[in-house]
Scaffold this motif. Structure first.
Motif, PDB file in Angstrom:
ATOM      1  N   ALA A  29       0.834  -1.209   0.000  1.00 63.62           N
ATOM      2  CA  ALA A  29       0.000   0.000   0.000  1.00 63.62           C
ATOM      3  C   ALA A  29       0.866   1.256   0.000  1.00 63.62           C
ATOM      4  CB  ALA A  29      -0.926  -0.018   1.209  1.00 63.62           C
ATOM      5  N   ALA A  30       1.943   1.243   0.765  1.00 64.20           N
ATOM      6  CA  ALA A  30       2.848   2.390   0.784  1.00 64.20           C
ATOM      7  C   ALA A  30       3.512   2.580  -0.573  1.00 64.20           C
ATOM      8  CB  ALA A  30       3.911   2.205   1.869  1.00 64.20           C
ATOM      9  N   ALA A  31       3.873   1.487  -1.234  1.00 69.36           N
ATOM     10  CA  ALA A  31       4.494   1.583  -2.563  1.00 69.36           C
ATOM     11  C   ALA A  31       3.528   2.195  -3.572  1.00 69.36           C
ATOM     12  CB  ALA A  31       4.945   0.206  -3.025  1.00 69.36           C
ATOM     13  N   ILE A  32       2.252   1.834  -3.489  1.00 68.49           N
ATOM     14  CA  ILE A  32       1.256   2.421  -4.393  1.00 68.49           C
ATOM     15  C   ILE A  32       1.107   3.916  -4.111  1.00 68.49           C
ATOM     16  CG2 ILE A  32      -1.207   2.431  -4.937  1.00 68.49           C
ATOM     17  CD1 ILE A  32      -1.126  -0.632  -4.560  1.00 68.49           C
ATOM     18  N   GLY A  33       1.148   4.296  -2.866  1.00 68.47           N
ATOM     19  CA  GLY A  33       1.093   5.712  -2.516  1.00 68.47           C
ATOM     20  C   GLY A  33       2.286   6.477  -3.057  1.00 68.47           C
ATOM     21  N   PHE A  34       3.463   5.892  -2.957  1.00 67.72           N
ATOM     22  CA  PHE A  34       4.657   6.539  -3.505  1.00 67.72           C
ATOM     23  C   PHE A  34       4.571   6.679  -5.023  1.00 67.72           C
ATOM     24  CE2 PHE A  34       7.123   5.038   0.395  1.00 67.72           C
ATOM     25  CZ  PHE A  34       7.088   6.286   0.974  1.00 67.72           C
ATOM     26  N   LEU A  35       4.033   5.661  -5.701  1.00 67.76           N
ATOM     27  CA  LEU A  35       3.862   5.755  -7.147  1.00 67.76           C
ATOM     28  C   LEU A  35       2.885   6.860  -7.512  1.00 67.76           C
ATOM     29  CD1 LEU A  35       3.820   2.017  -8.246  1.00 67.76           C
ATOM     30  CD2 LEU A  35       5.554   3.727  -8.758  1.00 67.76           C
ATOM     31  N   GLY A  36       1.812   6.984  -6.746  1.00 67.60           N
ATOM     32  CA  GLY A  36       0.868   8.072  -6.988  1.00 67.60           C
ATOM     33  C   GLY A  36       1.517   9.438  -6.794  1.00 67.60           C
ATOM     34  N   ALA A  37       2.316   9.573  -5.753  1.00 64.76           N
ATOM     35  CA  ALA A  37       3.024  10.833  -5.511  1.00 64.76           C
ATOM     36  C   ALA A  37       4.016  11.127  -6.630  1.00 64.76           C
ATOM     37  CB  ALA A  37       3.744  10.776  -4.168  1.00 64.76           C
ATOM     38  N   ALA A  38       4.673  10.097  -7.129  1.00 62.52           N
ATOM     39  CA  ALA A  38       5.612  10.292  -8.241  1.00 62.52           C
ATOM     40  C   ALA A  38       4.881  10.758  -9.492  1.00 62.52           C
ATOM     41  CB  ALA A  38       6.372   9.003  -8.519  1.00 62.52           C
ATOM     42  N   CYS A  39       3.690  10.231  -9.722  1.00 60.56           N
ATOM     43  CA  CYS A  39       2.896  10.674 -10.879  1.00 60.56           C
ATOM     44  C   CYS A  39       2.517  12.141 -10.751  1.00 60.56           C
ATOM     45  CB  CYS A  39       1.650   9.818 -11.033  1.00 60.56           C
ATOM     46  SG  CYS A  39       1.991   8.169 -11.669  1.00 60.56           S
ATOM     47  N   VAL A  40       2.154  12.575  -9.560  1.00 60.88           N
ATOM     48  CA  VAL A  40       1.809  13.985  -9.352  1.00 60.88           C
ATOM     49  C   VAL A  40       3.031  14.867  -9.574  1.00 60.88           C
ATOM     50  CG1 VAL A  40       1.086  15.667  -7.609  1.00 60.88           C
ATOM     51  CG2 VAL A  40      -0.119  13.505  -7.831  1.00 60.88           C
ATOM     52  N   ILE A  41       4.176  14.445  -9.064  1.00 63.34           N
ATOM     53  CA  ILE A  41       5.407  15.221  -9.249  1.00 63.34           C
ATOM     54  C   ILE A  41       5.776  15.278 -10.725  1.00 63.34           C
ATOM     55  CG2 ILE A  41       7.887  15.224  -8.787  1.00 63.34           C
ATOM     56  CD1 ILE A  41       7.154  14.085  -5.991  1.00 63.34           C
ATOM     57  N   LEU A  42       5.644  14.154 -11.444  1.00 61.38           N
ATOM     58  CA  LEU A  42       5.925  14.156 -12.879  1.00 61.38           C
ATOM     59  C   LEU A  42       4.952  15.059 -13.620  1.00 61.38           C
ATOM     60  CD1 LEU A  42       6.759  10.440 -13.646  1.00 61.38           C
ATOM     61  CD2 LEU A  42       8.276  12.390 -13.859  1.00 61.38           C
ATOM     62  N   TRP A  43       3.677  15.025 -13.227  1.00 58.39           N
ATOM     63  CA  TRP A  43       2.677  15.860 -13.881  1.00 58.39           C
ATOM     64  C   TRP A  43       3.051  17.339 -13.767  1.00 58.39           C
ATOM     65  CZ3 TRP A  43      -1.786  14.861 -16.630  1.00 58.39           C
ATOM     66  CH2 TRP A  43      -2.630  15.946 -16.840  1.00 58.39           C
ATOM     67  N   VAL A  44       3.409  17.776 -12.570  1.00 62.41           N
ATOM     68  CA  VAL A  44       3.742  19.181 -12.347  1.00 62.41           C
ATOM     69  C   VAL A  44       4.989  19.579 -13.127  1.00 62.41           C
ATOM     70  CG1 VAL A  44       4.495  20.820 -10.581  1.00 62.41           C
ATOM     71  CG2 VAL A  44       2.613  19.271 -10.107  1.00 62.41           C
ATOM     72  N   GLY A  45       5.970  18.695 -13.187  1.00 58.73           N
ATOM     73  CA  GLY A  45       7.224  19.040 -13.833  1.00 58.73           C
ATOM     74  C   GLY A  45       7.233  18.868 -15.339  1.00 58.73           C
ATOM     75  N   ALA A  46       6.439  17.936 -15.862  1.00 54.14           N
ATOM     76  CA  ALA A  46       6.551  17.596 -17.283  1.00 54.14           C
ATOM     77  C   ALA A  46       5.403  18.104 -18.139  1.00 54.14           C
ATOM     78  CB  ALA A  46       6.654  16.078 -17.438  1.00 54.14           C
ATOM     79  N   VAL A  47       4.244  18.308 -17.567  1.00 55.17           N
ATOM     80  CA  VAL A  47       3.083  18.698 -18.373  1.00 55.17           C
ATOM     81  C   VAL A  47       3.036  20.213 -18.475  1.00 55.17           C
ATOM     82  CG1 VAL A  47       0.586  18.620 -18.536  1.00 55.17           C
ATOM     83  CG2 VAL A  47       1.837  16.621 -17.777  1.00 55.17           C
ATOM     84  N   VAL A  48       3.323  20.699 -19.675  1.00 57.32           N
ATOM     85  CA  VAL A  48       3.327  22.135 -19.936  1.00 57.32           C
ATOM     86  C   VAL A  48       2.180  22.502 -20.867  1.00 57.32           C
ATOM     87  CG1 VAL A  48       4.679  24.057 -20.864  1.00 57.32           C
ATOM     88  CG2 VAL A  48       5.811  22.239 -19.586  1.00 57.32           C
ATOM     89  N   THR A  49       1.948  21.692 -21.897  1.00 57.02           N
ATOM     90  CA  THR A  49       0.892  21.969 -22.864  1.00 57.02           C
ATOM     91  C   THR A  49      -0.221  20.934 -22.736  1.00 57.02           C
ATOM     92  OG1 THR A  49       1.898  20.626 -24.594  1.00 57.02           O
ATOM     93  CG2 THR A  49       2.591  22.928 -24.475  1.00 57.02           C
ATOM     94  N   ALA A  50      -1.326  21.214 -23.415  1.00 56.11           N
ATOM     95  CA  ALA A  50      -2.439  20.272 -23.421  1.00 56.11           C
ATOM     96  C   ALA A  50      -2.041  18.972 -24.100  1.00 56.11           C
ATOM     97  CB  ALA A  50      -3.644  20.888 -24.109  1.00 56.11           C
ATOM     98  N   ALA A  51      -1.153  19.043 -25.083  1.00 56.01           N
ATOM     99  CA  ALA A  51      -0.675  17.825 -25.751  1.00 56.01           C
ATOM    100  C   ALA A  51       0.077  16.935 -24.766  1.00 56.01           C
ATOM    101  CB  ALA A  51       0.216  18.184 -26.932  1.00 56.01           C
ATOM    102  N   ASP A  52       0.873  17.537 -23.900  1.00 53.99           N
ATOM    103  CA  ASP A  52       1.575  16.764 -22.868  1.00 53.99           C
ATOM    104  C   ASP A  52       0.583  16.069 -21.951  1.00 53.99           C
ATOM    105  OD1 ASP A  52       3.938  17.784 -23.895  1.00 53.99           O
ATOM    106  OD2 ASP A  52       4.062  19.391 -22.402  1.00 53.99           O
ATOM    107  N   ALA A  53      -0.471  16.778 -21.582  1.00 51.79           N
ATOM    108  CA  ALA A  53      -1.496  16.199 -20.709  1.00 51.79           C
ATOM    109  C   ALA A  53      -2.191  15.035 -21.403  1.00 51.79           C
ATOM    110  CB  ALA A  53      -2.504  17.266 -20.307  1.00 51.79           C
ATOM    111  N   MET A  54      -2.470  15.183 -22.702  1.00 51.87           N
ATOM    112  CA  MET A  54      -3.129  14.098 -23.439  1.00 51.87           C
ATOM    113  C   MET A  54      -2.255  12.853 -23.487  1.00 51.87           C
ATOM    114  SD  MET A  54      -5.139  15.903 -26.585  1.00 51.87           S
ATOM    115  CE  MET A  54      -4.041  17.243 -26.963  1.00 51.87           C
ATOM    116  N   VAL A  55      -0.972  13.031 -23.766  1.00 48.08           N
ATOM    117  CA  VAL A  55      -0.060  11.884 -23.815  1.00 48.08           C
ATOM    118  C   VAL A  55       0.040  11.228 -22.446  1.00 48.08           C
ATOM    119  CG1 VAL A  55       2.343  11.190 -24.193  1.00 48.08           C
ATOM    120  CG2 VAL A  55       1.243  12.770 -25.771  1.00 48.08           C
ATOM    121  N   PHE A  56       0.137  12.019 -21.401  1.00 49.52           N
ATOM    122  CA  PHE A  56       0.231  11.504 -20.034  1.00 49.52           C
ATOM    123  C   PHE A  56      -1.013  10.689 -19.680  1.00 49.52           C
ATOM    124  CE2 PHE A  56       0.156  11.774 -15.415  1.00 49.52           C
ATOM    125  CZ  PHE A  56       1.486  11.632 -15.080  1.00 49.52           C
ATOM    126  N   LEU A  57      -2.191  11.227 -20.000  1.00 50.39           N
ATOM    127  CA  LEU A  57      -3.431  10.535 -19.666  1.00 50.39           C
ATOM    128  C   LEU A  57      -3.655   9.297 -20.524  1.00 50.39           C
ATOM    129  CD1 LEU A  57      -5.757  13.592 -19.037  1.00 50.39           C
ATOM    130  CD2 LEU A  57      -4.757  12.047 -17.359  1.00 50.39           C
TER     131      LEU A  57
END
Length: 105
Positions: A29-57
């Protein structure tokens, strides 16, 4: 090698212990939480345009919902990213923050 052979009997005993199984559930459960936090950190750092958001999703949906293997998700993300890039079709090249705040397209 000695450490590996020394751990096999201990691991065999621990696998059957109820307290150890319960603690592994907590670690998972802790590992899944860390993965979720990593996704949020990646989202903030890597998603700049709507195209980036589409690829991420799209990549997240392929991996999480449809259970596609990681190699195919990476390949699909590369293809979608190349197609949506500003030099190719120039789709979705609006800043993501502008869309979130309700700006004009």
């Amino acid at each position: 090698v000695i450490l590996t052979f020394g751990m096999v009997p201990l691991w065999a005993r621990l696998r059957h212990a109820k307290w150890f199984k319960s603690s592994l559930n907590g670690v998972n459960a802790a590992a899944i939480g860390f993965l979720g936090a990593a996704c949020v950190i990646l989202w903030v750092g890597a998603v700049v345009t709507a195209a980036d958001a589409m690829v991420f999703l799209i990549a997240g949906t392929l991996a999480g919902v449809y259970d596609i293997s990681a190699s195919f998700v990476i390949l699909a993300g590369g293809i979608f990213g190349a197609v949506l890039h500003a030099d190719t079709l120039n789709l979705g090249q609006v800043e993501w923050c502008t869309l979130v705040k309700g700006g004009d397209l």
